[in-house]
Design an enzyme around this catalytic site. Structure first.
Site, mmCIF file in Angstrom:
data_model
loop_
_atom_site.group_PDB
_atom_site.id
_atom_site.type_symbol
_atom_site.label_atom_id
_atom_site.label_comp_id
_atom_site.label_asym_id
_atom_site.label_seq_id
_atom_site.Cartn_x
_atom_site.Cartn_y
_atom_site.Cartn_z
ATOM 1 N N CYS A 118 -41.483 -2.074 21.325
ATOM 2 C CA CYS A 118 -42.600 -1.172 21.049
ATOM 3 C C CYS A 118 -43.962 -1.845 21.214
ATOM 4 O O CYS A 118 -44.986 -1.163 21.243
ATOM 5 C CB CYS A 118 -42.458 -0.560 19.664
ATOM 6 S SG CYS A 118 -40.996 0.465 19.597
ATOM 7 N N HIS A 259 -49.113 2.628 17.547
ATOM 8 C CA HIS A 259 -47.799 2.955 18.103
ATOM 9 C C HIS A 259 -47.231 4.138 17.321
ATOM 10 O O HIS A 259 -47.349 4.194 16.098
ATOM 11 C CB HIS A 259 -46.877 1.739 17.975
ATOM 12 C CG HIS A 259 -45.458 2.023 18.318
ATOM 13 N ND1 HIS A 259 -45.093 2.607 19.509
ATOM 14 C CD2 HIS A 259 -44.293 1.824 17.622
ATOM 15 C CE1 HIS A 259 -43.773 2.749 19.541
ATOM 16 N NE2 HIS A 259 -43.269 2.284 18.407
ATOM 17 N N ASN A 289 -41.030 8.856 19.790
ATOM 18 C CA ASN A 289 -41.326 7.443 20.044
ATOM 19 C C ASN A 289 -40.966 7.129 21.495
ATOM 20 O O ASN A 289 -39.792 7.098 21.853
ATOM 21 C CB ASN A 289 -40.499 6.588 19.066
ATOM 22 C CG ASN A 289 -40.768 5.103 19.219
ATOM 23 O OD1 ASN A 289 -41.430 4.670 20.166
ATOM 24 N ND2 ASN A 289 -40.231 4.323 18.297
#
Ligand code: UT7
Length: 334
Positions: A118, A259, A289
């Site tokens: 990520c 994020h 995500n």
């Protein structure tokens, strides 16, 4: 550690691309034992986009590049370096950067992939900035692109509700005004976190066999509770640190671009910095995500919506598999 001062790197353009097909919470209700209510309240996600079979991360990045080159009036041949953040490269090798180089017509560029889960885009942004700072490149393309649907087990309700597919790209150039651009970054790794978030199969430790496939070792494993606790702490501390050590406070932040893994993690980090809702971009409800793509996507949407203006302080923050953690302070340059 501060970025070197020889040249200042600035973001001079940003674009994103998502596949058309949508997978909604309602559809997931038919696939696993879950509810729209559970997913929305625990994560903030309502839907995610899914890339068709036969297409890969480099294809999404190529679509985003087309938009970026159009927006910025860039000839693809001007790009010197491609830094491609992804955890779902098209293949083990060659790098997706090589495939993108050809697909997007960047005939003079060299490049490579960055595996940081990520934090893939955030680390890539910091790496890309070094080439501008050192004066060894004039234009760097930084990519965050992930086809998470290719490594999700759609029978595992713990993970399949979380992820989606997308790509975002930014252009880096030398800033004429050295007060504008990428000012500072703080990156960390804690390898002890590897046990909580990983994909164990397919690498040199567990090469593909019938057994690894049967054991679903080619899909994401996540101990959500543990990752959640580390993510809240990591994102909050990293974002607060980058603001404070540059003599700023929450009220100076133009936009926080975190994020997008879980709305509750974002809310905690924003609260730690004392931010109001209009200082934070959240688009997780539409995309889930998308790993390396979440930050360039959010930046791109924010710029398109006029939420970032020249001179604004933008704080980027990410946390993910590794564990990796990153925060970056940018004074927006256009
Ligand atoms: O981007 C990379 C980094 N990743 C992250 O930052 C993700 C971090 N983790 C999270 O965001 C959260 O931990 C999740 C969204 C993954 C899970 O939320 P949670 O509030 O931590 O739930 P939980 O794992 O503690 O599970 C609570 C309950 C469990 O049931 P019991 O044991 O209490 O009976 C789960 O089995 O919810 C159950 N559950 C579900 N129920 C309905 C887990 N997944 C689902 C689901 N639908 N999809």
């Amino acid at each position: 550690m501060s970025l070197g001062q020889k040249n200042r790197a600035k973001i001079s353009g940003v674009a994103h691309w998502v596949p058309e097909k949508i997978l909604s919470n309602k559809e997931l209700e038919k696939m696993v034992d879950t509810t729209d209510e559970w997913i929305t309240s625990r994560t903030g996600i309502k839907e995610r986009h899914i890339l068709e079979a036969g297409k890969a991360s480099s294809d999404m990045a190529a679509e985003a590049c087309k938009i970026l080159f159009e927006k910025t009036g860039t000839d693809p041949d001007e790009i010197d370096v491609i830094v491609f953040g992804t955890v779902t490269p098209d293949m083990m090798f060659p790098a997706s950067a090589c495939l993108l180089q050809t697909k997007a017509g960047m005939s003079k560029a060299w490049g490579f992939d960055v595996s940081a889960a990520c934090c893939g885009f955030a680390y890539s942004l910091v790496i890309g900035a070094q080439f501008i700072e050192s004066g060894s490149a004039k234009k760097v393309l930084v990519v965050g692109s992930d086809k998470m649907s290719s490594i999700v087990d759609y029978t595992d309700r713990n993970t399949c509700i979380l992820f989606g597919d997308a790509a975002g790209v930014v252009l880096l150039e030398k800033s004429e005004d050295e007060k504008l651009g990428i000012l500072d970054y703080y990156n960390t790794v804690d390898g002890n976190g590897a046990q909580y978030l990983n994909m164990p199969g397919g690498g040199s430790l567990n090469p593909p066999t019938h057994e690894t496939v049967d054991k679903k070792m080619h899909t994401i494993y996540q101990d959500g509770k543990n990752v959640y606790q580390y993510a809240v702490k990591g994102m909050s501390e990293a974002s607060a640190l980058i603001v404070e050590r540059n003599g700023l406070s929450g009220k100076d932040v133009g936009l926080f671009v975190p994020h997008q893994a879980n709305k509750r993690i974002i809310d905690s980090a924003a609260q730690r910095m004392g931010l109001k809702d209009d200082q934070v971009i959240i688009n997780i409800e539409k995309y889930g995500n998308t790993t390396a793509a979440t930050i360039p996507m959010a930046l791109s949407e924010a710029v398109d919506a006029g939420r970032i203006k020249k001179g604004d302080y933008v704080v980027i923050a990410a946390f993910g598999g590794g564990f990796t953690c990153s925060s970056i302070l940018v004074k927006w340059a256009y």
